[in-house]
Design an enzyme around this catalytic site. Structure first.
Site, short mmCIF file in Angstrom:
data_model
loop_
_atom_site.label_atom_id
_atom_site.label_comp_id
_atom_site.label_asym_id
_atom_site.label_seq_id
_atom_site.Cartn_x
_atom_site.Cartn_y
_atom_site.Cartn_z
CG ASP A 1 -10.50 -10.84 1.00
OD1 ASP A 1 -10.40 -11.57 0.43
OD2 ASP A 1 -10.78 -11.20 2.62
NE ARG B 1 -6.16 -7.24 6.78
CZ ARG B 1 -6.26 -8.61 6.39
NH1 ARG B 1 -7.03 -9.74 7.17
NH2 ARG B 1 -5.17 -8.84 5.17
O1 MRU Z 1 -5.71 -11.71 4.21
P1 MRU Z 1 -6.68 -12.49 4.81
O2 MRU Z 1 -5.84 -14.22 5.23
O3 MRU Z 1 -7.70 -12.05 5.73
O4 MRU Z 1 -7.22 -13.42 3.47
C1 MRU Z 1 -8.62 -14.40 3.50
C2 MRU Z 1 -8.83 -14.42 2.28
O5 MRU Z 1 -8.27 -14.13 1.05
C3 MRU Z 1 -10.21 -15.31 1.69
O6 MRU Z 1 -9.73 -16.01 0.67
C4 MRU Z 1 -11.32 -14.33 2.20
O7 MRU Z 1 -11.37 -13.91 2.95
C5 MRU Z 1 -12.77 -15.19 1.85
S1 MRU Z 1 -13.39 -15.48 2.90
C6 MRU Z 1 -13.96 -16.52 3.58
#
Ligand code: MRU
Length: 364
Positions: free
Chosen positions: A244, A90
């Site tokens: 992220d 990712r």
């Molecule tokens: O695509 P995801 O579910 O991995 O995205 C997660 C998010 O955007 C969260 O808000 C982010 O990782 C913050 S984590 C504590």
């Protein structure tokens, strides 16, 4: 946090001392399923297919992925390959790169015979550190919520709006955006959470609602476009999201739709905070809009919806005409100027280069 009253983390070492166990988040909220990872491929698949997700948990899983890889091949080539395979899973959450760099720097100078044990030990340590950081940022965030609540004359409800899932399911425990909420709730502050459903994967509806419910935090699910309306009507006291990747200058990359919430918050004088542990800061970039790689996922996540029917079966349905193309941008960037403050394990800082540098002088 508690699942059916039992303290639970999102990732842990199994009883055999080798298998790494995770909560399969693709099954929530309908089923609570624990999956075992025993190989590098298992870890890569778990991250790519989002059995685990959320920036800090992606980092923790990658660390254990390196340990699983070492079990199969302790050579330098094995180490390089593990890094490459996991790094490709990712692109947006920088905790992935952070964890892989950490493990590689530790393992590369070691004799091959020592790499497996060292990798498992460091992965466990990264998990414990994540729990400590999230707990500590939760305390600082509780202070933020408490001040807002007190400034408003301690109403019998303080409304927090959050987006996606930045709760304990996105970390090893506690969460980032939700750690302050849990700490405030536990301290007796009457916090209520507006939960954005967060299309297309609905992490808000499926994960945030589930974990808030498990902890007994009052919450209400809303569709993604409701936030602006609620803010105009004084129904949101503070927005708190996760991130992220946050740049050295305080730009915040988070789940798609976060930017629009920040714009609405600015227009309505609603404070907009972001919770993050140190490893989510990318010290190599300043301009988030220009420099953060934005993941684009399968269009099927947009054209289809999965849920449980009244008879209890899980089904996926299509919601658009077969010929219509769909685009699936998974993240966006909220410029630092729209962010009231960054809640970290070291305290709350301004979303700026100077603010972050003051908290993390060793990185700045
Ligand atoms: O695509 P995801 O579910 O991995 O995205 C997660 C998010 O955007 C969260 O808000 C982010 O990782 C913050 S984590 C504590």
């Amino acid at each position: 946090m508690l699942v059916d009253g039992k303290p639970t983390r999102t990732i842990w070492l199994g009883e055999d001392g080798a298998t790494v166990e995770i909560i399969d988040q693709t099954k929530l909220p309908f089923e609570f399923v624990v999956a075992g990872m025993t190989t590098l491929d298992d870890a890569a698949t778990a991250i790519r297919d989002m059995l685990v997700r959320g920036a800090p948990l992606i980092g923790a899983t990658a660390a254990y992925g390196m340990a699983l890889a070492m079990r199969g091949d302790t050579s330098d080539a094995g180490l390089e390959n593990a890094y490459k395979v996991l790094y490709a899973t990712r692109p947006t959450a920088v905790n992935l790169r952070w964890a892989l760099d950490d493990l590689k720097a530790l393992l590369a100078p070691l004799a091959e015979a020592n790499r497996v044990a060292a990798a498992y030990a460091r992965a466990a340590e990264i998990c414990d550190e994540d729990v400590d950081m999230c707990s500590s940022l939760g305390e600082h965030g509780r202070g933020v919520i408490e001040k807002i609540w007190e400034a408003k004359g301690k109403p019998d409800r303080i409304n927090v709006l959050t987006h996606c899932n930045a709760g304990w399911l996105a970390t090893v425990d506690w969460g980032t955006a939700l750690a302050p909420v849990y700490k405030a709730h536990d301290a007796g502050i009457p916090v209520h959470v507006w939960v954005d459903e967060t299309r297309p994967r609905n992490q808000g509806a499926s994960l945030t609602c589930w974990e808030l419910g498990q902890h007994g935090v009052p919450h209400t699910l809303i569709v993604d476009n409701v936030g602006g309306h609620l803010m105009q009507h004084g129904q949101v006291d503070v927005c708190i999201t996760g991130t992220d990747r946050t740049t050295a200058a305080g730009d915040v990359c988070n789940k798609i739709g976060t930017y629009l919430k920040a714009l609405a918050a600015k227009d309505n004088n609603v404070p907009f905070y972001v919770g993050l542990p140190g490893p989510t800061i990318d010290w190599t970039i300043d301009d988030g809009v220009r420099d953060v790689p934005i993941e684009q996922r399968d269009a099927g996540e947009v054209t289809k919806l999965t849920g449980v029917t009244d008879s209890g079966t899980i089904e996926t349905v299509t919601i658009s005409p077969p010929g219509s193309p769909a685009a699936n941008y998974a993240f966006d960037v909220t410029p630092a100027r729209l962010v009231t403050g960054l809640i970290t394990e070291r305290g709350v800082s301004e979303a700026s280069k100077a603010g972050l540098a003051a908290l993390y002088p060793e990185n700045a």
